[in-house]
Design a protein around this motif. Structure first.
Motif, PDB file in Angstrom:
ATOM      1  N   GLU A 172       9.277  44.516 -37.055  1.00  0.00           N
ATOM      2  CA  GLU A 172      10.527  44.382 -37.746  1.00  0.00           C
ATOM      3  C   GLU A 172      11.734  44.301 -36.628  1.00  0.00           C
ATOM      4  OE1 GLU A 172      11.608  46.530 -41.317  1.00  0.00           O
ATOM      5  OE2 GLU A 172       9.373  46.919 -41.855  1.00  0.00           O
ATOM      6  N   VAL A 173      12.684  43.083 -36.815  1.00  0.00           N
ATOM      7  CA  VAL A 173      13.804  43.035 -36.409  1.00  0.00           C
ATOM      8  C   VAL A 173      14.921  42.455 -37.302  1.00  0.00           C
ATOM      9  CG1 VAL A 173      12.759  42.748 -33.930  1.00  0.00           C
ATOM     10  CG2 VAL A 173      13.455  40.622 -35.198  1.00  0.00           C
ATOM     11  N   ARG A 174      15.908  42.681 -36.866  1.00  0.00           N
ATOM     12  CA  ARG A 174      17.254  41.614 -37.628  1.00  0.00           C
ATOM     13  C   ARG A 174      17.970  41.129 -36.705  1.00  0.00           C
ATOM     14  NH1 ARG A 174      19.556  46.962 -38.016  1.00  0.00           N
ATOM     15  NH2 ARG A 174      21.755  47.024 -37.581  1.00  0.00           N
ATOM     16  N   ILE A 175      18.474  39.923 -37.084  1.00  0.00           N
ATOM     17  CA  ILE A 175      19.573  39.509 -36.135  1.00  0.00           C
ATOM     18  C   ILE A 175      20.776  39.471 -36.780  1.00  0.00           C
ATOM     19  CG2 ILE A 175      17.542  37.862 -35.165  1.00  0.00           C
ATOM     20  CD1 ILE A 175      18.418  35.632 -36.749  1.00  0.00           C
TER      21      ILE A 175
ATOM     22  N   ALA B  89      22.241  38.715 -31.911  1.00  0.00           N
ATOM     23  CA  ALA B  89      21.611  39.718 -31.153  1.00  0.00           C
ATOM     24  C   ALA B  89      20.469  40.183 -32.003  1.00  0.00           C
ATOM     25  CB  ALA B  89      22.731  40.956 -30.916  1.00  0.00           C
ATOM     26  N   VAL B  90      19.572  40.599 -31.424  1.00  0.00           N
ATOM     27  CA  VAL B  90      18.197  40.933 -31.720  1.00  0.00           C
ATOM     28  C   VAL B  90      18.143  42.737 -31.947  1.00  0.00           C
ATOM     29  CG1 VAL B  90      15.567  41.007 -31.592  1.00  0.00           C
ATOM     30  CG2 VAL B  90      16.882  38.872 -31.079  1.00  0.00           C
ATOM     31  N   LEU B  91      18.033  43.091 -33.124  1.00  0.00           N
ATOM     32  CA  LEU B  91      18.238  44.509 -33.230  1.00  0.00           C
ATOM     33  C   LEU B  91      16.759  44.935 -33.803  1.00  0.00           C
ATOM     34  CD1 LEU B  91      21.748  44.548 -34.919  1.00  0.00           C
ATOM     35  CD2 LEU B  91      20.985  44.693 -32.526  1.00  0.00           C
ATOM     36  N   LEU B  92      16.589  46.276 -33.503  1.00  0.00           N
ATOM     37  CA  LEU B  92      15.369  47.106 -34.115  1.00  0.00           C
ATOM     38  C   LEU B  92      16.025  47.765 -35.471  1.00  0.00           C
ATOM     39  CD1 LEU B  92      13.938  48.891 -30.869  1.00  0.00           C
ATOM     40  CD2 LEU B  92      13.325  46.826 -31.931  1.00  0.00           C
TER      41      LEU B  92
ATOM     42  N   ARG C 132      11.003  33.882 -35.623  1.00  0.00           N
ATOM     43  CA  ARG C 132      10.830  33.464 -37.112  1.00  0.00           C
ATOM     44  C   ARG C 132      12.218  33.886 -37.923  1.00  0.00           C
ATOM     45  NH1 ARG C 132       5.052  36.646 -37.111  1.00  0.00           N
ATOM     46  NH2 ARG C 132       3.846  34.656 -36.583  1.00  0.00           N
ATOM     47  N   ALA C 133      12.989  34.933 -37.604  1.00  0.00           N
ATOM     48  CA  ALA C 133      14.245  35.152 -38.503  1.00  0.00           C
ATOM     49  C   ALA C 133      14.936  33.968 -38.005  1.00  0.00           C
ATOM     50  CB  ALA C 133      14.726  36.418 -37.729  1.00  0.00           C
ATOM     51  N   ALA C 134      15.248  33.466 -36.945  1.00  0.00           N
ATOM     52  CA  ALA C 134      16.121  32.448 -36.530  1.00  0.00           C
ATOM     53  C   ALA C 134      15.628  31.143 -37.225  1.00  0.00           C
ATOM     54  CB  ALA C 134      16.318  32.312 -35.042  1.00  0.00           C
TER      55      ALA C 134
ATOM     56  N   LEU D 111       8.295  41.362 -30.609  1.00  0.00           N
ATOM     57  CA  LEU D 111       9.907  41.434 -31.052  1.00  0.00           C
ATOM     58  C   LEU D 111      10.549  39.883 -30.827  1.00  0.00           C
ATOM     59  CD1 LEU D 111      11.060  44.626 -29.385  1.00  0.00           C
ATOM     60  CD2 LEU D 111      10.427  44.222 -31.947  1.00  0.00           C
ATOM     61  N   ALA D 112      10.249  39.110 -29.865  1.00  0.00           N
ATOM     62  CA  ALA D 112      10.649  37.751 -29.739  1.00  0.00           C
ATOM     63  C   ALA D 112      10.230  36.939 -30.833  1.00  0.00           C
ATOM     64  CB  ALA D 112      10.172  37.304 -28.473  1.00  0.00           C
ATOM     65  N   THR D 113       8.721  36.992 -31.298  1.00  0.00           N
ATOM     66  CA  THR D 113       8.078  36.227 -32.317  1.00  0.00           C
ATOM     67  C   THR D 113       8.997  36.655 -33.450  1.00  0.00           C
ATOM     68  OG1 THR D 113       5.968  36.308 -31.118  1.00  0.00           O
ATOM     69  CG2 THR D 113       5.971  35.562 -33.545  1.00  0.00           C
ATOM     70  N   ALA D 114       9.127  37.895 -33.831  1.00  0.00           N
ATOM     71  CA  ALA D 114       9.997  38.199 -35.077  1.00  0.00           C
ATOM     72  C   ALA D 114      11.411  37.471 -35.177  1.00  0.00           C
ATOM     73  CB  ALA D 114       9.791  39.777 -35.236  1.00  0.00           C
TER      74      ALA D 114
END
Length: 166
Positions: free
Chosen positions: A3-6, A58-61, A104-106, A98-101
């Motif tokens: 899981e990440v959020r952007i 920004a990619v955030l945990l 996918r979010a982008a 994390l990069a894949t997540a």
């Protein structure tokens, strides 16, 4: 699944950009930039979301820790307008999906825009982790190509494409 959020790039993300500006992170993208170049890039990122042509994030945990960047922008490729995606993850957080997540979010953001049909990514043919991200995020490998990045420098890249209408 990781899981990440952007979140759209903001003034406070300069430190993250500096931490991403290392030989290890930028090995496939022309090497580290000068501090002047990093500051200029940061200002472009901050203003970019307001242009309507793309956005850097920004990619955030889940705990809010900033671990990377991801973004999309419009470009012309082989006679048509497409989105290009790019990303970077801090070395201590690589290899965890994390990069894949983040990609996918982008992609979800780009799909919601419903403006262009195709998204592309152009990792160096030698960048196995970024090529794996493309594959895991659902992109199709179209083959190798010469790609200019940074400006003035041709590199051998893979051309990965994702159908945003699918």
């Amino acid at each position: 699944m990781t899981e990440v959020r952007i979140e759209p790039w903001r003034e406070g993300d300069l430190d993250l950009l500096r931490r991403l500006n290392t030989p290890e992170v930028r090995a496939h993208t022309g090497g580290p930039e000068t501090d002047e170049q990093v500051l200029a890039r940061h200002e472009r990122y901050v203003r970019f979301g307001d242009t309507g042509k793309g956005c850097m994030y920004a990619v955030l945990l889940p705990d809010g820790a900033a671990v990377g960047s991801v973004g999309y922008w419009e470009r012309e490729w082989r006679g048509q307008q497409v989105y290009e995606l790019g990303w970077a993850i801090l070395p201590g957080h690589q290899g965890r999906g994390l990069a894949t997540a983040a990609v996918r979010a982008a992609v979800a953001v780009v799909r919601d825009r419903r403006t262009l049909r195709w998204a592309h990514a152009y990792p160096s043919v030698d960048n196995a982790p970024s090529n794996a991200v493309c594959r895991k995020a659902g992109f199709t490998l179209l083959g190798e190509t010469e790609f200019e990045y940074p400006p003035g420098h041709l590199m051998r890249s893979n051309d990965w494409r994702l159908d945003l209408a699918a």
